[in-house]
Motif scaffolding. Structure first.
Motif, PDB file in Angstrom:
ATOM      1  N   ARG A 171       0.832  -1.204   0.000  1.00 27.60           N
ATOM      2  CA  ARG A 171       0.000   0.000   0.000  1.00 27.60           C
ATOM      3  C   ARG A 171       0.869   1.258   0.000  1.00 27.60           C
ATOM      4  O   ARG A 171       0.564   2.237  -0.696  1.00 27.60           O
ATOM      5  CB  ARG A 171      -0.921  -0.006   1.222  1.00 27.60           C
ATOM      6  CG  ARG A 171      -2.043  -1.023   1.140  1.00 27.60           C
ATOM      7  CD  ARG A 171      -2.889  -1.030   2.391  1.00 27.60           C
ATOM      8  NE  ARG A 171      -4.059  -1.891   2.243  1.00 27.60           N
ATOM      9  CZ  ARG A 171      -4.941  -2.137   3.205  1.00 27.60           C
ATOM     10  NH1 ARG A 171      -4.767  -1.590   4.402  1.00 27.60           N
ATOM     11  NH2 ARG A 171      -5.967  -2.922   2.990  1.00 27.60           N
ATOM     12  N   LEU A 172       1.942   1.245   0.772  1.00 26.76           N
ATOM     13  CA  LEU A 172       2.816   2.416   0.817  1.00 26.76           C
ATOM     14  C   LEU A 172       3.517   2.634  -0.521  1.00 26.76           C
ATOM     15  O   LEU A 172       3.692   3.778  -0.962  1.00 26.76           O
ATOM     16  CB  LEU A 172       3.843   2.260   1.944  1.00 26.76           C
ATOM     17  CG  LEU A 172       3.286   2.377   3.364  1.00 26.76           C
ATOM     18  CD1 LEU A 172       4.346   2.009   4.386  1.00 26.76           C
ATOM     19  CD2 LEU A 172       2.751   3.782   3.628  1.00 26.76           C
ATOM     20  N   MET A 173       3.928   1.558  -1.182  1.00 24.24           N
ATOM     21  CA  MET A 173       4.543   1.704  -2.499  1.00 24.24           C
ATOM     22  C   MET A 173       3.553   2.338  -3.478  1.00 24.24           C
ATOM     23  O   MET A 173       3.909   3.225  -4.251  1.00 24.24           O
ATOM     24  CB  MET A 173       4.993   0.340  -3.031  1.00 24.24           C
ATOM     25  CG  MET A 173       6.109  -0.336  -2.248  1.00 24.24           C
ATOM     26  SD  MET A 173       7.691   0.549  -2.280  1.00 24.24           S
ATOM     27  CE  MET A 173       7.653   1.349  -0.665  1.00 24.24           C
ATOM     28  N   ARG A 174       2.293   1.897  -3.420  1.00 24.57           N
ATOM     29  CA  ARG A 174       1.288   2.485  -4.303  1.00 24.57           C
ATOM     30  C   ARG A 174       1.027   3.942  -3.929  1.00 24.57           C
ATOM     31  O   ARG A 174       0.790   4.784  -4.801  1.00 24.57           O
ATOM     32  CB  ARG A 174      -0.004   1.681  -4.239  1.00 24.57           C
ATOM     33  CG  ARG A 174      -1.153   2.244  -5.086  1.00 24.57           C
ATOM     34  CD  ARG A 174      -0.810   2.301  -6.576  1.00 24.57           C
ATOM     35  NE  ARG A 174      -0.466   1.018  -7.111  1.00 24.57           N
ATOM     36  CZ  ARG A 174      -1.361   0.106  -7.527  1.00 24.57           C
ATOM     37  NH1 ARG A 174      -2.647   0.394  -7.462  1.00 24.57           N
ATOM     38  NH2 ARG A 174      -0.967  -1.044  -8.012  1.00 24.57           N
ATOM     39  N   SER A 175       1.085   4.259  -2.638  1.00 25.02           N
ATOM     40  CA  SER A 175       0.843   5.644  -2.228  1.00 25.02           C
ATOM     41  C   SER A 175       1.887   6.586  -2.815  1.00 25.02           C
ATOM     42  O   SER A 175       1.582   7.743  -3.123  1.00 25.02           O
ATOM     43  CB  SER A 175       0.821   5.753  -0.698  1.00 25.02           C
ATOM     44  OG  SER A 175       2.113   5.728  -0.125  1.00 25.02           O
ATOM     45  N   LEU A 176       3.126   6.113  -2.983  1.00 21.27           N
ATOM     46  CA  LEU A 176       4.160   6.955  -3.596  1.00 21.27           C
ATOM     47  C   LEU A 176       3.796   7.288  -5.038  1.00 21.27           C
ATOM     48  O   LEU A 176       3.995   8.418  -5.500  1.00 21.27           O
ATOM     49  CB  LEU A 176       5.516   6.252  -3.545  1.00 21.27           C
ATOM     50  CG  LEU A 176       6.105   5.966  -2.163  1.00 21.27           C
ATOM     51  CD1 LEU A 176       7.474   5.310  -2.299  1.00 21.27           C
ATOM     52  CD2 LEU A 176       6.190   7.222  -1.330  1.00 21.27           C
ATOM     53  N   GLU A 177       3.270   6.303  -5.757  1.00 21.06           N
ATOM     54  CA  GLU A 177       2.832   6.549  -7.126  1.00 21.06           C
ATOM     55  C   GLU A 177       1.714   7.589  -7.148  1.00 21.06           C
ATOM     56  O   GLU A 177       1.703   8.503  -7.990  1.00 21.06           O
ATOM     57  CB  GLU A 177       2.338   5.243  -7.755  1.00 21.06           C
ATOM     58  CG  GLU A 177       3.373   4.135  -7.815  1.00 21.06           C
ATOM     59  CD  GLU A 177       2.768   2.830  -8.297  1.00 21.06           C
ATOM     60  OE1 GLU A 177       1.558   2.796  -8.585  1.00 21.06           O
ATOM     61  OE2 GLU A 177       3.503   1.830  -8.379  1.00 21.06           O
ATOM     62  N   MET A 178       0.769   7.448  -6.231  1.00 21.84           N
ATOM     63  CA  MET A 178      -0.385   8.344  -6.206  1.00 21.84           C
ATOM     64  C   MET A 178       0.023   9.754  -5.796  1.00 21.84           C
ATOM     65  O   MET A 178      -0.514  10.737  -6.315  1.00 21.84           O
ATOM     66  CB  MET A 178      -1.448   7.773  -5.268  1.00 21.84           C
ATOM     67  CG  MET A 178      -1.972   6.407  -5.730  1.00 21.84           C
ATOM     68  SD  MET A 178      -2.992   5.548  -4.507  1.00 21.84           S
ATOM     69  CE  MET A 178      -4.557   6.404  -4.751  1.00 21.84           C
ATOM     70  N   LEU A 179       0.975   9.872  -4.866  1.00 17.61           N
ATOM     71  CA  LEU A 179       1.486  11.186  -4.496  1.00 17.61           C
ATOM     72  C   LEU A 179       2.153  11.858  -5.690  1.00 17.61           C
ATOM     73  O   LEU A 179       1.979  13.054  -5.928  1.00 17.61           O
ATOM     74  CB  LEU A 179       2.483  11.054  -3.341  1.00 17.61           C
ATOM     75  CG  LEU A 179       1.906  10.798  -1.950  1.00 17.61           C
ATOM     76  CD1 LEU A 179       3.017  10.426  -0.982  1.00 17.61           C
ATOM     77  CD2 LEU A 179       1.137  12.018  -1.455  1.00 17.61           C
ATOM     78  N   ALA A 180       2.941  11.084  -6.445  1.00 21.78           N
ATOM     79  CA  ALA A 180       3.622  11.640  -7.613  1.00 21.78           C
ATOM     80  C   ALA A 180       2.624  12.100  -8.669  1.00 21.78           C
ATOM     81  O   ALA A 180       2.900  13.030  -9.432  1.00 21.78           O
ATOM     82  CB  ALA A 180       4.576  10.605  -8.208  1.00 21.78           C
ATOM     83  N   ALA A 181       1.459  11.444  -8.705  1.00 23.79           N
ATOM     84  CA  ALA A 181       0.429  11.817  -9.679  1.00 23.79           C
ATOM     85  C   ALA A 181      -0.393  13.014  -9.213  1.00 23.79           C
ATOM     86  O   ALA A 181      -1.284  13.477  -9.935  1.00 23.79           O
ATOM     87  CB  ALA A 181      -0.490  10.635  -9.945  1.00 23.79           C
TER      88      ALA A 181
END
Length: 268
Positions: A216-226
């Motif tokens: 979940r945290l790895m995906r959150s980094l993607e979403m923050l970058a977006a």
């Protein structure tokens, strides 16, 4: 002959006979770029100057911000995807020069020296059977020295080897917000809950719960970058509240999601 999209460069382009020892490519895009699983005969160092990358190898999935780069030894199968606006680069190293470079795929924290050397090399025009001229050779040696000496960074999501657990892990990587508990995932994967619990620890170093949290945290980094709002990210990833997500994020990365995004933008 310089690759223009480092995420999906044609192996025939970077491995053509008589190519110089080092080939560097720069790529840009305003939309998501994805490369299917492939491998190169050369070693490959790649990263982003702006934006976030997800990189998959057989043993792990990494989410890579612009302050890191990925090293792949020759013939190492991988895939990659960018998230949002993207500027990336790749350096392809002749196989005979990789003997004293890292033998396993890894992430490294980039240095200012490495970034400047790569950008300089990106302006070269490689020619078949024409070796690098002495000034270019010296810059190539700087890049090799940086790959050789920069410390690996423990960034990523190790994948289990057991085929049943790997199926579960891949489903969670695709949608880490799924609410199934351990028993439900075990039933979905046709394996006992005890086996899932025991083998996740032995094959990834994380408990199942900790591994899912990391996904979940790895995906959150993607979403923050977006550019997605923190509250939206929290709910989309299955957290009960934004504050719960912020607390978990701060514990893992030492800063809040908002501060991490500011640093990500600043590094780009």
């Amino acid at each position: 002959m310089t690759p223009t999209n480092p995420l999906d460069a044609d192996p025939g382009l970077v491995d053509w006979p008589g190519a110089p020892a080092l080939i560097v490519g720069i790529g840009r895009g305003d939309t998501r770029r994805v490369s299917s699983p492939h491998a190169h005969g050369r070693g490959q160092l790649f990263g982003s100057a702006r934006g976030l990358l997800t990189v998959g190898v057989e043993e792990a999935v990494w989410v890579v911000p612009s302050i890191h780069a990925v090293w792949l030894p020759p013939h190492h199968r991988h895939w990659a995807a960018s998230h949002g606006p993207f500027e990336g680069w790749s350096a392809y190293v002749a196989e005979d020069l990789c003997a004293d470079l890292p033998a396993a795929a890894c992430t490294i924290r980039t240095s200012g020296l490495l970034r400047e050397a790569v950008l300089r090399a990106a302006h070269w025009t490689p020619q078949r059977h024409v070796p690098l001229i002495p000034p270019h050779e010296r810059i190539a040696q700087v890049i090799l020295d940086e790959i050789r000496t920069l410390p690996p960074e423990p960034l990523g999501l190790p994948m289990p080897r057991d085929a049943r657990l790997l199926r579960i892990a891949r489903a969670l990587v695709e949608d880490p917000a799924q609410a199934r508990d351990l028993e439900a995932w075990a039933a979905w994967g046709a394996v006992s809950a005890r086996t899932v619990s025991r083998r996740f620890v032995s094959e990834t170093g994380f408990t199942f719960t900790a591994w899912r949290q990391r996904a979940r945290l790895m995906r959150s980094l993607e979403m923050l970058a977006a550019g997605q709002p923190v509250g939206t990210i929290a709910l989309d990833l299955g957290y009960a509240t934004a504050s719960a997500f912020i607390g978990v994020f701060r514990e893992a990365f030492g800063v809040t999601p908002g501060i991490y995004r500011e640093r990500l933008v600043g590094a780009a």
